[in-house]
Each structure stands twice: as structure tokens, then as C-alpha cells.
Motif scaffolding. Structure first.
Motif, PDB file in Angstrom:
ATOM      1  N   ALA A 115       0.835  -1.209   0.000  1.00  0.00           N
ATOM      2  CA  ALA A 115       0.000   0.000   0.000  1.00  0.00           C
ATOM      3  C   ALA A 115       0.869   1.258   0.000  1.00  0.00           C
ATOM      4  CB  ALA A 115      -0.935   0.000   1.201  1.00  0.00           C
ATOM      5  N   ALA A 116       1.930   1.270   0.798  1.00  0.00           N
ATOM      6  CA  ALA A 116       2.820   2.429   0.848  1.00  0.00           C
ATOM      7  C   ALA A 116       3.508   2.663  -0.487  1.00  0.00           C
ATOM      8  CB  ALA A 116       3.852   2.252   1.954  1.00  0.00           C
ATOM      9  N   LEU A 117       3.721   1.598  -1.238  1.00  0.00           N
ATOM     10  CA  LEU A 117       4.373   1.689  -2.544  1.00  0.00           C
ATOM     11  C   LEU A 117       3.370   1.878  -3.683  1.00  0.00           C
ATOM     12  CD1 LEU A 117       6.938  -1.212  -2.053  1.00  0.00           C
ATOM     13  CD2 LEU A 117       7.455   1.247  -2.095  1.00  0.00           C
ATOM     14  N   ASP A 118       2.073   1.806  -3.355  1.00  0.00           N
ATOM     15  CA  ASP A 118       1.008   1.885  -4.355  1.00  0.00           C
ATOM     16  C   ASP A 118       1.150   0.781  -5.399  1.00  0.00           C
ATOM     17  OD1 ASP A 118      -1.370   2.932  -5.317  1.00  0.00           O
ATOM     18  OD2 ASP A 118      -0.350   4.302  -6.716  1.00  0.00           O
ATOM     19  N   ARG A 119       1.465  -0.414  -4.901  1.00  0.00           N
ATOM     20  CA  ARG A 119       1.615  -1.600  -5.746  1.00  0.00           C
ATOM     21  C   ARG A 119       0.743  -2.700  -5.161  1.00  0.00           C
ATOM     22  NH1 ARG A 119       4.845  -1.085 -10.421  1.00  0.00           N
ATOM     23  NH2 ARG A 119       4.631  -3.322 -10.366  1.00  0.00           N
ATOM     24  N   SER A 120       0.490  -3.740  -5.947  1.00  0.00           N
ATOM     25  CA  SER A 120      -0.358  -4.829  -5.461  1.00  0.00           C
ATOM     26  C   SER A 120       0.427  -5.730  -4.511  1.00  0.00           C
ATOM     27  CB  SER A 120      -0.893  -5.656  -6.625  1.00  0.00           C
ATOM     28  OG  SER A 120       0.131  -6.448  -7.185  1.00  0.00           O
ATOM     29  N   LEU A 121      -0.289  -6.351  -3.629  1.00  0.00           N
ATOM     30  CA  LEU A 121       0.302  -7.309  -2.699  1.00  0.00           C
ATOM     31  C   LEU A 121       0.954  -8.451  -3.474  1.00  0.00           C
ATOM     32  CD1 LEU A 121      -1.141  -8.367   0.627  1.00  0.00           C
ATOM     33  CD2 LEU A 121      -0.443 -10.143  -0.949  1.00  0.00           C
ATOM     34  N   GLY A 122       0.292  -8.913  -4.536  1.00  0.00           N
ATOM     35  CA  GLY A 122       0.832 -10.001  -5.353  1.00  0.00           C
ATOM     36  C   GLY A 122       2.160  -9.631  -5.991  1.00  0.00           C
ATOM     37  N   TRP A 123       2.254  -8.393  -6.502  1.00  0.00           N
ATOM     38  CA  TRP A 123       3.492  -7.939  -7.130  1.00  0.00           C
ATOM     39  C   TRP A 123       4.623  -7.956  -6.108  1.00  0.00           C
ATOM     40  CZ3 TRP A 123       6.576  -3.693  -5.921  1.00  0.00           C
ATOM     41  CH2 TRP A 123       7.615  -3.437  -6.812  1.00  0.00           C
ATOM     42  N   LEU A 124       4.383  -7.389  -4.932  1.00  0.00           N
ATOM     43  CA  LEU A 124       5.427  -7.332  -3.910  1.00  0.00           C
ATOM     44  C   LEU A 124       5.817  -8.730  -3.447  1.00  0.00           C
ATOM     45  CD1 LEU A 124       7.332  -5.653  -2.246  1.00  0.00           C
ATOM     46  CD2 LEU A 124       5.515  -5.351  -0.555  1.00  0.00           C
ATOM     47  N   SER A 125       4.860  -9.613  -3.328  1.00  0.00           N
ATOM     48  CA  SER A 125       5.151 -10.992  -2.948  1.00  0.00           C
ATOM     49  C   SER A 125       6.069 -11.643  -3.992  1.00  0.00           C
ATOM     50  CB  SER A 125       3.853 -11.792  -2.810  1.00  0.00           C
ATOM     51  OG  SER A 125       4.135 -13.148  -2.569  1.00  0.00           O
ATOM     52  N   GLN A 126       5.796 -11.413  -5.267  1.00  0.00           N
ATOM     53  CA  GLN A 126       6.633 -11.982  -6.326  1.00  0.00           C
ATOM     54  C   GLN A 126       8.038 -11.379  -6.301  1.00  0.00           C
ATOM     55  OE1 GLN A 126       4.463 -11.533 -10.003  1.00  0.00           O
ATOM     56  NE2 GLN A 126       3.308 -13.419  -9.643  1.00  0.00           N
ATOM     57  N   VAL A 127       8.140 -10.086  -6.008  1.00  0.00           N
ATOM     58  CA  VAL A 127       9.455  -9.448  -5.903  1.00  0.00           C
ATOM     59  C   VAL A 127      10.238 -10.075  -4.756  1.00  0.00           C
ATOM     60  CG1 VAL A 127      10.653  -7.296  -5.279  1.00  0.00           C
ATOM     61  CG2 VAL A 127       8.793  -7.246  -6.968  1.00  0.00           C
ATOM     62  N   GLU A 128       9.597 -10.223  -3.603  1.00  0.00           N
ATOM     63  CA  GLU A 128      10.284 -10.788  -2.436  1.00  0.00           C
ATOM     64  C   GLU A 128      10.738 -12.222  -2.681  1.00  0.00           C
ATOM     65  OE1 GLU A 128       8.062 -10.383   1.181  1.00  0.00           O
ATOM     66  OE2 GLU A 128       8.403  -8.213   1.286  1.00  0.00           O
ATOM     67  N   ARG A 129      10.000 -12.962  -3.503  1.00  0.00           N
ATOM     68  CA  ARG A 129      10.363 -14.359  -3.791  1.00  0.00           C
ATOM     69  C   ARG A 129      11.281 -14.487  -5.001  1.00  0.00           C
ATOM     70  NH1 ARG A 129       5.273 -17.211  -4.715  1.00  0.00           N
ATOM     71  NH2 ARG A 129       4.377 -15.162  -5.028  1.00  0.00           N
ATOM     72  N   GLY A 130      11.680 -13.358  -5.608  1.00  0.00           N
ATOM     73  CA  GLY A 130      12.588 -13.388  -6.750  1.00  0.00           C
ATOM     74  C   GLY A 130      11.929 -13.801  -8.048  1.00  0.00           C
ATOM     75  N   MET A 131      10.604 -13.738  -8.109  1.00  0.00           N
ATOM     76  CA  MET A 131       9.876 -14.158  -9.304  1.00  0.00           C
ATOM     77  C   MET A 131       9.617 -13.002 -10.270  1.00  0.00           C
ATOM     78  SD  MET A 131       7.191 -16.696  -7.380  1.00  0.00           S
ATOM     79  CE  MET A 131       6.361 -17.161  -8.884  1.00  0.00           C
ATOM     80  N   THR A 132       9.735 -11.769  -9.785  1.00  0.00           N
ATOM     81  CA  THR A 132       9.530 -10.570 -10.592  1.00  0.00           C
ATOM     82  C   THR A 132      10.681  -9.610 -10.318  1.00  0.00           C
ATOM     83  OG1 THR A 132       7.129 -10.750 -10.576  1.00  0.00           O
ATOM     84  CG2 THR A 132       8.019  -8.562 -10.954  1.00  0.00           C
ATOM     85  N   THR A 133      11.142  -8.964 -11.366  1.00  0.00           N
ATOM     86  CA  THR A 133      12.217  -7.997 -11.234  1.00  0.00           C
ATOM     87  C   THR A 133      11.618  -6.599 -11.139  1.00  0.00           C
ATOM     88  OG1 THR A 133      13.653  -9.400 -12.573  1.00  0.00           O
ATOM     89  CG2 THR A 133      14.310  -7.099 -12.302  1.00  0.00           C
ATOM     90  N   PRO A 134      11.845  -5.891 -10.030  1.00  0.00           N
ATOM     91  CA  PRO A 134      11.324  -4.525  -9.920  1.00  0.00           C
ATOM     92  C   PRO A 134      12.111  -3.586 -10.836  1.00  0.00           C
ATOM     93  CG  PRO A 134      12.636  -5.058  -8.002  1.00  0.00           C
ATOM     94  CD  PRO A 134      12.565  -6.304  -8.832  1.00  0.00           C
ATOM     95  N   SER A 135      11.457  -2.576 -11.340  1.00  0.00           N
ATOM     96  CA  SER A 135      12.133  -1.576 -12.169  1.00  0.00           C
ATOM     97  C   SER A 135      13.018  -0.715 -11.274  1.00  0.00           C
ATOM     98  CB  SER A 135      11.105  -0.703 -12.883  1.00  0.00           C
ATOM     99  OG  SER A 135      10.430   0.118 -11.932  1.00  0.00           O
ATOM    100  N   VAL A 136      13.893   0.064 -11.902  1.00  0.00           N
ATOM    101  CA  VAL A 136      14.737   0.987 -11.151  1.00  0.00           C
ATOM    102  C   VAL A 136      13.855   1.991 -10.412  1.00  0.00           C
ATOM    103  CG1 VAL A 136      16.491   2.795 -11.359  1.00  0.00           C
ATOM    104  CG2 VAL A 136      16.732   0.680 -12.653  1.00  0.00           C
ATOM    105  N   HIS A 137      12.776   2.437 -11.046  1.00  0.00           N
ATOM    106  CA  HIS A 137      11.837   3.357 -10.393  1.00  0.00           C
ATOM    107  C   HIS A 137      11.251   2.712  -9.135  1.00  0.00           C
ATOM    108  CE1 HIS A 137       8.706   6.353  -9.818  1.00  0.00           C
ATOM    109  NE2 HIS A 137       7.841   5.348  -9.749  1.00  0.00           N
TER     110      HIS A 137
END
Length: 183
Positions: A24-46
Motif C-alpha cells: 500500500a505504501a508503494l502503491d503496488r499490489s500485494l501479489g506484485w510485492l510478494s513476487q518481488v520478495e520471492r525473486g519471481m519478478t524484477t522490480p524496475s529501477v523506479h
């Protein structure tokens, strides 16, 4: 990317944020952040910039050692790759010495400016601290007890409120160990 996700998870947990709070603080979905934390999605530099700001870090924190050999990454931190953490404005500047935050402890190089002191006592948390004063002088305040430390003196405490002050005319340098990681 696994290391970045693991560091984000460790930072979030150290600050007692739920994944929903962080998303919520990042204005991103919970699913997206979960995938980032598990190394399944690469966050952009932004996105990494926003995450760094959320945790009061410089974005370079996430790229430390990225130019080193793959077998070295996550195991060794070269002096040139250390990440600055905290703020020198308070009289305390720090560098993260640990290659990652997913282990059971972290190592920090803390430099206390001459004449500086903490602004009050830092609250007790569910962690254990220890360290050794490498140079300078440092007063460590644990509850109502005050300890004057010189080079080579070491300390260890658990779940204790604490403060510090550097009464000397030179910086005090401490190798600080914290378990579990808080940065």
C-alpha cells in the motif's frame, strides 16, 4: 534478483510492516510485492527507488556488489561496495558490511562523530546487539547504566533500551553486530 527480494523482505520485517502495509505504501499490489520478495519478478529501477525511500536507504543499497563475479555476490562485500545506511546528520554514519539481510545477523560499521550523542534512548526491541570499539571513545548507556568504552572494549546486550555518546575529539568506530538484521 533473489538477493534483492530477500533484502526487501528482511527490511520490511525488521520494520514490522506487513506485506500489505508495504504494498500500500508503494502503491503496488500485494501479489506484485510478494513476487518481488520471492525473486519471481524484477522490480524496475523506479520501483527500487520507491522501495529505498520507504526504508530510508539510497537506491545503491540494492546494487552493492552487482559488478562483482557471480560466485562472490551474496558472500563477500568489497570495501568499495559498502552501502551507506543511516544519516550523518545525527552524528552517526554507518555502512552495511553484510552481503545480505536474509541471514541470522548483520554486521555494521558505525562511526560516531566527535561530541555527538543519541537523541534519547533507543527503544528496546526483540534483537541482540554486540560490538567492539575499534578506535576512539564511546559511552554506551544501557537502561540506567553507563559504560565508558575504549579501543578493544566489546559489549553485548539483548532487548535493552540504549543510548550513546562520543565524548572524545576523534570519531569512534564500532564494528556492530545485530541479530536478527534490522536494516
Amino acid at each position: 534478483m533473489d538477493r534483492i527480494g530477500q533484502d526487501i523482505r528482511a527490511l520490511r520485517k525488521a520494520r514490522r510492516m506487513t506485506i500489505a502495509d508495504c504494498a500500500a505504501a508503494l502503491d503496488r499490489s500485494l501479489g506484485w510485492l510478494s513476487q518481488v520478495e520471492r525473486g519471481m519478478t524484477t522490480p524496475s529501477v523506479h520501483d527500487l527507488g520507491q522501495i529505498a525511500r520507504l526504508f530510508d536507504l539510497n537506491i545503491s543499497f540494492f546494487f552493492r556488489s552487482s559488478s562483482r563475479r557471480p560466485e562472490e555476490q551474496g558472500l563477500v562485500v568489497r570495501a568499495a561496495d559498502r552501502s551507506a545506511i543511516g544519516s550523518a546528520e545525527s552524528g552517526l554514519s554507518e555502512e552495511l558490511l553484510s552481503p545480505g539481510l536474509s541471514g541470522s545477523f548483520e554486521m555494521i560499521r558505525s562511526v560516531f562523530a566527535p561530541g555527538s550523542k543519541s537523541s534519547g534512548m533507543r527503544p528496546a526491541r526483540d534483537k541482540e546487539d554486540g560490538g567492539v570499539l575499534l578506535s576512539g571513545r564511546l559511552n554506551l548507556i544501557l537502561g540506567s547504566a553507563r559504560f565508558e568504552l575504549g579501543p578493544g572494549d566489546s559489549f553485548q546486550f539483548r532487548e535493552e533500551s540504549y543510548g550513546w555518546e562520543n565524548p572524545g575529539a576523534e570519531p569512534a568506530v564500532v564494528l556492530w553486530i545485530v541479530s536478527p538484521p534490522i536494516y
